[in-house]
Structures are given as structure tokens and as C-alpha cells.
Design a protein around this motif. Sequence first.
Motif, PDB file in Angstrom:
ATOM      1  N   PHE A 227      29.843  36.751  56.710  1.00 15.95           N
ATOM      2  CA  PHE A 227      29.006  35.649  56.233  1.00 15.95           C
ATOM      3  C   PHE A 227      29.569  34.295  56.678  1.00 15.95           C
ATOM      4  O   PHE A 227      28.820  33.387  57.065  1.00 15.95           O
ATOM      5  N   LYS A 228      30.879  34.188  56.604  1.00 18.42           N
ATOM      6  CA  LYS A 228      31.537  32.928  56.952  1.00 18.42           C
ATOM      7  C   LYS A 228      31.311  32.586  58.423  1.00 18.42           C
ATOM      8  O   LYS A 228      31.014  31.423  58.769  1.00 18.42           O
ATOM      9  N   LYS A 229      31.440  33.562  59.297  1.00 14.28           N
ATOM     10  CA  LYS A 229      31.235  33.325  60.736  1.00 14.28           C
ATOM     11  C   LYS A 229      29.790  32.933  61.024  1.00 14.28           C
ATOM     12  O   LYS A 229      29.518  32.163  61.951  1.00 14.28           O
ATOM     13  N   ARG A 230      28.866  33.460  60.214  1.00 14.34           N
ATOM     14  CA  ARG A 230      27.454  33.121  60.401  1.00 14.34           C
ATOM     15  C   ARG A 230      27.052  31.846  59.668  1.00 14.34           C
ATOM     16  O   ARG A 230      25.889  31.443  59.717  1.00 14.34           O
ATOM     17  N   LYS A 231      28.031  31.255  58.955  1.00 13.73           N
ATOM     18  CA  LYS A 231      27.814  30.015  58.209  1.00 13.73           C
ATOM     19  C   LYS A 231      26.658  30.136  57.223  1.00 13.73           C
ATOM     20  O   LYS A 231      25.846  29.213  57.046  1.00 13.73           O
ATOM     21  N   LEU A 232      26.591  31.298  56.575  1.00  7.44           N
ATOM     22  CA  LEU A 232      25.562  31.522  55.569  1.00  7.44           C
ATOM     23  C   LEU A 232      25.975  30.891  54.245  1.00  7.44           C
ATOM     24  O   LEU A 232      27.163  30.856  53.898  1.00  7.44           O
ATOM     25  N   LYS A 233      25.014  30.416  53.488  1.00  9.04           N
ATOM     26  CA  LYS A 233      25.254  30.021  52.109  1.00  9.04           C
ATOM     27  C   LYS A 233      25.166  31.287  51.272  1.00  9.04           C
ATOM     28  O   LYS A 233      24.124  31.637  50.701  1.00  9.04           O
ATOM     29  N   ALA A 234      26.289  31.998  51.236  1.00  7.89           N
ATOM     30  CA  ALA A 234      26.293  33.329  50.635  1.00  7.89           C
ATOM     31  C   ALA A 234      27.598  33.548  49.895  1.00  7.89           C
ATOM     32  O   ALA A 234      28.619  32.921  50.194  1.00  7.89           O
ATOM     33  N   LYS A 235      27.550  34.462  48.943  1.00  8.37           N
ATOM     34  CA  LYS A 235      28.738  34.785  48.169  1.00  8.37           C
ATOM     35  C   LYS A 235      28.757  36.279  47.893  1.00  8.37           C
ATOM     36  O   LYS A 235      27.737  36.882  47.552  1.00  8.37           O
ATOM     37  N   VAL A 236      29.936  36.881  48.054  1.00 11.92           N
ATOM     38  CA  VAL A 236      30.157  38.275  47.670  1.00 11.92           C
ATOM     39  C   VAL A 236      30.692  38.284  46.247  1.00 11.92           C
ATOM     40  O   VAL A 236      31.758  37.712  45.982  1.00 11.92           O
ATOM     41  N   ILE A 237      29.952  38.888  45.339  1.00 15.30           N
ATOM     42  CA  ILE A 237      30.383  38.991  43.948  1.00 15.30           C
ATOM     43  C   ILE A 237      30.874  40.415  43.706  1.00 15.30           C
ATOM     44  O   ILE A 237      30.115  41.374  43.847  1.00 15.30           O
ATOM     45  N   ILE A 238      32.160  40.554  43.375  1.00 14.39           N
ATOM     46  CA  ILE A 238      32.760  41.864  43.123  1.00 14.39           C
ATOM     47  C   ILE A 238      32.798  42.094  41.616  1.00 14.39           C
ATOM     48  O   ILE A 238      33.446  41.338  40.882  1.00 14.39           O
ATOM     49  N   LEU A 239      32.110  43.132  41.162  1.00 17.95           N
ATOM     50  CA  LEU A 239      32.148  43.535  39.760  1.00 17.95           C
ATOM     51  C   LEU A 239      32.991  44.799  39.671  1.00 17.95           C
ATOM     52  O   LEU A 239      32.553  45.885  40.030  1.00 17.95           O
ATOM     53  N   ASP A 240      34.205  44.628  39.190  1.00 20.30           N
ATOM     54  CA  ASP A 240      35.198  45.701  39.182  1.00 20.30           C
ATOM     55  C   ASP A 240      35.355  46.227  37.752  1.00 20.30           C
ATOM     56  O   ASP A 240      35.662  45.466  36.829  1.00 20.30           O
ATOM     57  N   GLU A 241      35.143  47.530  37.556  1.00 18.17           N
ATOM     58  CA  GLU A 241      35.330  48.121  36.227  1.00 18.17           C
ATOM     59  C   GLU A 241      36.794  48.103  35.790  1.00 18.17           C
ATOM     60  O   GLU A 241      37.093  48.194  34.596  1.00 18.17           O
ATOM     61  N   ASN A 242      37.695  48.034  36.734  1.00 20.12           N
ATOM     62  CA  ASN A 242      39.123  48.139  36.439  1.00 20.12           C
ATOM     63  C   ASN A 242      39.682  46.808  35.941  1.00 20.12           C
ATOM     64  O   ASN A 242      39.078  45.752  36.136  1.00 20.12           O
ATOM     65  N   VAL A 243      40.875  46.865  35.337  1.00 21.89           N
ATOM     66  CA  VAL A 243      41.478  45.653  34.775  1.00 21.89           C
ATOM     67  C   VAL A 243      41.996  44.717  35.866  1.00 21.89           C
ATOM     68  O   VAL A 243      42.217  43.533  35.612  1.00 21.89           O
ATOM     69  N   ASP A 244      42.172  45.251  37.059  1.00 20.87           N
ATOM     70  CA  ASP A 244      42.589  44.429  38.198  1.00 20.87           C
ATOM     71  C   ASP A 244      42.335  45.251  39.459  1.00 20.87           C
ATOM     72  O   ASP A 244      41.965  46.434  39.385  1.00 20.87           O
ATOM     73  N   ILE A 245      42.539  44.646  40.611  1.00 26.05           N
ATOM     74  CA  ILE A 245      42.451  45.369  41.877  1.00 26.05           C
ATOM     75  C   ILE A 245      43.368  46.582  41.808  1.00 26.05           C
ATOM     76  O   ILE A 245      44.513  46.486  41.375  1.00 26.05           O
ATOM     77  N   THR A 246      42.874  47.730  42.234  1.00 28.04           N
ATOM     78  CA  THR A 246      43.570  48.992  41.973  1.00 28.04           C
ATOM     79  C   THR A 246      44.740  49.263  42.901  1.00 28.04           C
ATOM     80  O   THR A 246      45.631  50.053  42.558  1.00 28.04           O
ATOM     81  N   ILE A 247      44.783  48.646  44.075  1.00 26.96           N
ATOM     82  CA  ILE A 247      45.857  48.906  45.033  1.00 26.96           C
ATOM     83  C   ILE A 247      45.956  47.716  45.995  1.00 26.96           C
ATOM     84  O   ILE A 247      44.954  47.069  46.299  1.00 26.96           O
ATOM     85  N   LYS A 248      47.179  47.409  46.434  1.00 31.15           N
ATOM     86  CA  LYS A 248      47.424  46.270  47.331  1.00 31.15           C
ATOM     87  C   LYS A 248      46.869  44.976  46.739  1.00 31.15           C
ATOM     88  O   LYS A 248      46.311  44.127  47.448  1.00 31.15           O
ATOM     89  N   LYS A 249      47.026  44.822  45.430  1.00 30.71           N
ATOM     90  CA  LYS A 249      46.331  43.720  44.762  1.00 30.71           C
ATOM     91  C   LYS A 249      46.833  42.347  45.192  1.00 30.71           C
ATOM     92  O   LYS A 249      46.040  41.399  45.287  1.00 30.71           O
TER      93      LYS A 249
END
Length: 449
Positions: free
Chosen positions: A225-247
Motif C-alpha cells: 500500500f505504501k509503495k502505491r501511495k494509497l490512503k489505506a490502513k491494515v488493521i490487525i485484530l489479534d485474539e492473542n495477548v500479544d504477537i505470538t512469535i518474533k514480537k
Amino acid sequence: MGITRRDAIKLGALSVATSSLLATTNSDDKSSKSNVGMGTPAPLPAANGPRIVVVGGGWSGLTVAKYAKRHAPDADVILVEQRAEFISCPISNLYIVGMVDLEFLTHDYFQAANENNYTYFQATAVGIDKKNRIIQTSNGDIQYDYLVLAPGIDYDYSYWNFDAVTEQRLRSEYPAAFIPGSEHIALKNKLHNFKGGNFILTVPGGNYRCLPGPYERACLIADFFKKRKLKAKVIILDENVDITIKKDGFHSAFEELYKDYIEYHSESKITSIDLDKKILTAGEFDDVYEFEDASFYPHVRGGKLLEVCGVAKDSKYNKMEGNIDPFTYEVIGEKNIFVSGDARSMLYSKSGNTANSEGQYLGELIAKRTKKKPSLKWKSPVTVCYSLVSSKPKQNAISVKSEYKFEGKKMSGYKNVSLSQNWKGKSGSDSTMVVKGWAEGMYTDMFKK
């Protein structure tokens, strides 16, 4: 950008028959038997040695078949797979943003079988006659001496408590794209046709396929999205209490590279959804999110073939995974039936390298069984996982390598762990080439001598 003609040709032969399994698990109940493939022998020559049948041509099944034949050359090894070609789930995140083409993920079952001297039999497994050691398929019955079930995962939407209509719409309109093939093409088309706004990705709880996969995907989509200069956002809805690996690596990439493009929310299980209005609520306080498009990744379960064959159980983290001994992969109470790959119940990473390494071990173990030799000493699977956070070649992939340790028959943790979360490219290496090189090595192992 839509699907190319080459992609369409490659995907045209894909079978999607797992949802129509029509078999019984016990040959004694004749009233409930399906007529599909039953009573008619499969068109295969008679076995000249012990017959090893492997059902499922993913990373695990391909590896088991190759190494069983390598260590027991007199055995008759048959790989039963419903698809006409192999398409990889690992590396698919690069495909959806155009960093590799579909051909890089696609491979030939005939090459694997011919180079490694086993039989590829295209059919859908639909049931089992355990008493007479017969696996029933859409193209006839196959007698076995040793049977390996490697059906991979299915999705489990039950945690969201949606009705059947909503579940089907999620499957078809917003596929998770963690089962290879059409789902990945659909997601790629979504991204290349996206005009802006919120794009939602969900991360399930439990032990899902490819723990870092959703976070890598979020980074690469944000980069796209950034390279295409879009007005866009990735929204991550994670069930876990934090990123599960390589946080640490992913959090730093979110903050330093994609502050304006990624919004991360932990403990955000979806509680309601309106697909017509494109609005949902998630989390303890029913936070509201509007979206233009999405890819909803639900919990996973063991492939439904395990349930059909009566060899599944609910594990601590997922439903209907293989009820097996963690060291031999043999089904509890069922001699000479094994379950491997992402359908296993052990808390291993559901990833390609893990499935490949355990497949080497299981193939050799079964080969020893055919020769009545002492059982093979257990070898831990090896998990090796690279995750790209950007398409820029000098921003290194973050990575992890580990093995597993047990106390008795319960996994107690990890050993020989190597973790690298620095993506800033101080070494100057091309991280994309590193990741592609790893994949090419894995493909060589599965498909060539």
C-alpha cells in the motif's frame, strides 16, 4: 491486477472435495457405508512388498513418501492426493504482493513420484476399513500395511458463533488464505484492486498454521500500500495477548516502517459482524471497526479426514487433531496408522520446515517397521522460519530456528533456539534471496532425488 492466464491454467485442475467426505470409520457398520470407491479396487498393480499408503500431498506427506521409499526401497509406496498439482502455502505471502509468481509455488507431483520411485495416485480419500486395512478413495479401494494420514488443517469458524450463512460468506468473500490455491489468488486480487480504506486481517488463537504468517502478511501488505501511495490502513485484530512469535521484530517494523499503515489491536476476538454494512465489533469492549475489505483467519482444526477415519481428538489448543503417540506418530489403539504434519496434536509449529523434518523421521521409522527392525530413536522436528517485513532487499528477514523438548510424553519447551529480530540489514544481505533460497532447498528435498 487480475488472475493471469497462466495462473488460471495452473489452478483449473484443483479439486476441492474435502467438504464432501462421505464415509464411515468402521467397516462393521455396513448400513452407513458410502458407495464411493467401496468394493472396487483402485487401478493399481499388486504390491510386491509391504505397502505404505500416504494420504495428503502437502509438505509432510511428500516428505514421508520420499523417505519411506528411500529407506525401504522394496516397499510399495503410494501417495494419495486429490490435487493435480502442489501449491505451497509457505512463501505465499510473497506471492500475494507480487514478489514471486505462482509458478514459484507450484510443483509437479509426477516429478516427485518418478524421481523418488513411488506412485502418485490422484484421488480423494473418503473413508477407511480398519479391520481389513483398506483406505477408501474416490477412485477405488487401496489395501495398506502402513497408513499415514497427512490431511493438513481445516478452518474452525465455531469460535465466532456466526450462523451458517455468515460463515459461508466469510469463506467465499473473505478467505483466510492459509490453505493454498484459490484462496491466495483471491487475496492477491483483493490487494491489487484495493483503492483505499481499512483492510482487516485477523489472527486466531490456538496453535494456528504459521504463527508469524499473519504479521509478515500485514507488513508486506502495508509495504504494498505504501509503495502505491494509497490512503489505506491494515488493521490487525489479534485474539492473542500479544504477537505470538518474533514480537520485538514485528512491533519495531510496525512502528518504524508502517506507523501510518498498520494498526495493531491485541485481545480482539470478533464478537459481531455485518458483512453488508462492512462493520464489526471486537474485543472485551466491543470496539467498532469499519472496513473496505478483509481476510478473516479463523481458528484451525485437524483435517476432517481424521474425524472421518475415527483417529481424531480435541487437543489442548485445537479441535479434532490426530490422537497419536508424540514420538512415533502412531494413532493410539490403531496399529500401523500414523498422523503427521499440521494435523498432529503436538504443540509444534504448523510450518513447512517442521513438517519436512518430521516427515524425514517418520518415513525412516516406518521403513524400519517394514523390515522388523528396532524402532528409530526419536528426533525432534526442526522449525526454521524467515519472515520478511519489507520488500526492500537490504532489510533482512527476521528469523527463528528451534527444536523441541519433552518431559515424559508432554512437550515442555524448546531447545537449540536461535532467534534474530533485527530487520535493518546491517549485514547488507538480500533478505528476499535468503527466503527464496530456503524455499528452493525445501522444494528440492520434496520433489527431487
